[in-house]
Scaffold this motif. Structure first.
Motif, PDB file in Angstrom:
ATOM      1  N   GLU A 239     -18.267  37.922  97.311  1.00 41.63           N
ATOM      2  CA  GLU A 239     -17.858  36.478  97.168  1.00 41.63           C
ATOM      3  C   GLU A 239     -16.396  36.405  97.348  1.00 41.63           C
ATOM      4  O   GLU A 239     -15.623  35.578  97.875  1.00 41.63           O
ATOM      5  CB  GLU A 239     -18.202  35.826  96.162  1.00 41.63           C
ATOM      6  CG  GLU A 239     -19.864  35.619  95.921  1.00 41.63           C
ATOM      7  CD  GLU A 239     -20.345  35.622  94.610  1.00 41.63           C
ATOM      8  OE1 GLU A 239     -21.590  35.648  94.429  1.00 41.63           O
ATOM      9  OE2 GLU A 239     -19.714  35.524  93.346  1.00 41.63           O
TER      10      GLU A 239
ATOM     11  N   GLN B  68     -26.025  44.222  90.310  1.00 41.42           N
ATOM     12  CA  GLN B  68     -26.163  43.418  91.559  1.00 41.42           C
ATOM     13  C   GLN B  68     -25.195  42.360  91.247  1.00 41.42           C
ATOM     14  O   GLN B  68     -24.783  41.960  92.232  1.00 41.42           O
ATOM     15  CB  GLN B  68     -27.806  42.606  91.538  1.00 41.42           C
ATOM     16  CG  GLN B  68     -28.097  41.948  92.657  1.00 41.42           C
ATOM     17  CD  GLN B  68     -27.755  42.609  93.802  1.00 41.42           C
ATOM     18  OE1 GLN B  68     -28.015  43.912  94.042  1.00 41.42           O
ATOM     19  NE2 GLN B  68     -27.333  42.068  94.785  1.00 41.42           N
ATOM     20  N   ARG B  69     -24.925  41.288  89.948  1.00 41.19           N
ATOM     21  CA  ARG B  69     -24.070  40.545  89.935  1.00 41.19           C
ATOM     22  C   ARG B  69     -22.880  40.915  90.432  1.00 41.19           C
ATOM     23  O   ARG B  69     -21.830  40.468  90.840  1.00 41.19           O
ATOM     24  CB  ARG B  69     -24.312  39.721  88.659  1.00 41.19           C
ATOM     25  CG  ARG B  69     -23.236  38.643  88.489  1.00 41.19           C
ATOM     26  CD  ARG B  69     -23.387  37.453  89.444  1.00 41.19           C
ATOM     27  NE  ARG B  69     -22.289  36.823  89.559  1.00 41.19           N
ATOM     28  CZ  ARG B  69     -21.866  36.408  90.777  1.00 41.19           C
ATOM     29  NH1 ARG B  69     -22.521  36.876  91.930  1.00 41.19           N
ATOM     30  NH2 ARG B  69     -20.840  35.558  90.808  1.00 41.19           N
TER      31      ARG B  69
ATOM     32  N   GLU C 209     -22.383  41.317  94.051  1.00 40.44           N
ATOM     33  CA  GLU C 209     -22.121  40.054  94.591  1.00 40.44           C
ATOM     34  C   GLU C 209     -20.766  39.354  94.397  1.00 40.44           C
ATOM     35  O   GLU C 209     -20.185  38.652  95.365  1.00 40.44           O
ATOM     36  CB  GLU C 209     -23.397  39.054  93.832  1.00 40.44           C
ATOM     37  CG  GLU C 209     -24.781  39.293  94.344  1.00 40.44           C
ATOM     38  CD  GLU C 209     -25.782  38.512  93.668  1.00 40.44           C
ATOM     39  OE1 GLU C 209     -26.963  38.597  94.138  1.00 40.44           O
ATOM     40  OE2 GLU C 209     -25.265  38.064  92.499  1.00 40.44           O
TER      41      GLU C 209
END
Length: 226
Positions: free
Chosen positions: A184, A176-177, A180
């Motif tokens: 970004e 997930q990170r 993300e």
């Protein structure tokens, strides 16, 4: 604008090869924060004398990636929670300036460099290659300072990034990170291409904040496991 430091005709020495190998161990996360890098062991594994290993380790200590602890040896740098907070506070200040200057100074012709960087980020995300992704991530953030045309800020940022290297891949823990992070970076790049400072900076501020939180979480986990 700064001259490129890359020279394709440069002859690479054994010491430089050893330096690249050891640095890759750190960037890939194979050598973790706090790990002892033994000169003799590295020389045997790389089938070289201890001299180029010693010189490479010395250079990496100078860059802040490793630390030399008297009477103990050379270790992958470990940072405290305060160190991480201080570094990211500095990065927030520096990168806000650099993104603003980049948007002010960049020509339409040079905007394509960000498309190339995003393509590499996306490829490494798809291939789940966090190590290479981190390298391109660093390339993107360095590009802000390169295009800001401020050598002082460029050098300060380079030194700050060196201190963070052992923790770079840690900030991408978890699918997930990682996802993300890609979102970004796209927001940052789109903002720059649109010459929209608020958009680019907003995504970059979120990116730095979440990366900082992930590293602080890792440090806390390590402390709890002791």
């Amino acid at each position: 604008m700064f001259d490129s430091l890359n020279n394709p005709n440069k002859i690479v020495t054994i010491k430089e090869q050893v330096y690249d190998i050891i640095k890759e161990l750190i960037l890939s996360g194979k050598a973790k924060p706090g790990e002892w890098l033994q000169e003799t062991k590295l020389a045997n594994e790389l089938n070289v004398s201890r001299s180029p290993v010693r010189e490479a380790l010395k250079q990496l200590v100078g860059e802040g990636i490793l630390e030399n602890i008297p009477n103990k040896g050379v270790f992958v740098r470990t940072l405290s929670k305060k160190d991480i907070i201080d570094i990211f506070e500095l990065r927030l200040t520096l990168e806000k300036y650099a993104i603003k200057k980049t948007i002010e100074l960049i020509t339409t012709e040079k905007l394509s460099v960000f498309d190339d960087i995003y393509t590499k980020l996306e490829e490494n995300f798809i291939n789940n290659n966090a190590s290479e992704y981190c390298k391109v991530d660093t390339e993107l953030h360095n590009m802000f300072f390169y295009l800001s045309d401020n050598m002082v800020a460029y050098k300060v940022n380079k030194n700050t990034f060196s201190m963070m290297q052992p923790f770079r891949i840690i900030s991408l823990r978890g699918e997930q990170r990682f996802k993300e992070s890609l979102i970004e970076h796209k927001g940052i790049i789109d903002g720059i291409k649109e010459r929209n400072f608020e958009k680019a900076w907003g995504f970059n501020k979120t990116h730095l904040t979440l990366a900082k939180n992930e590293i602080l979480k890792y440090i806390k986990e390590q402390e709890n496991n002791k």
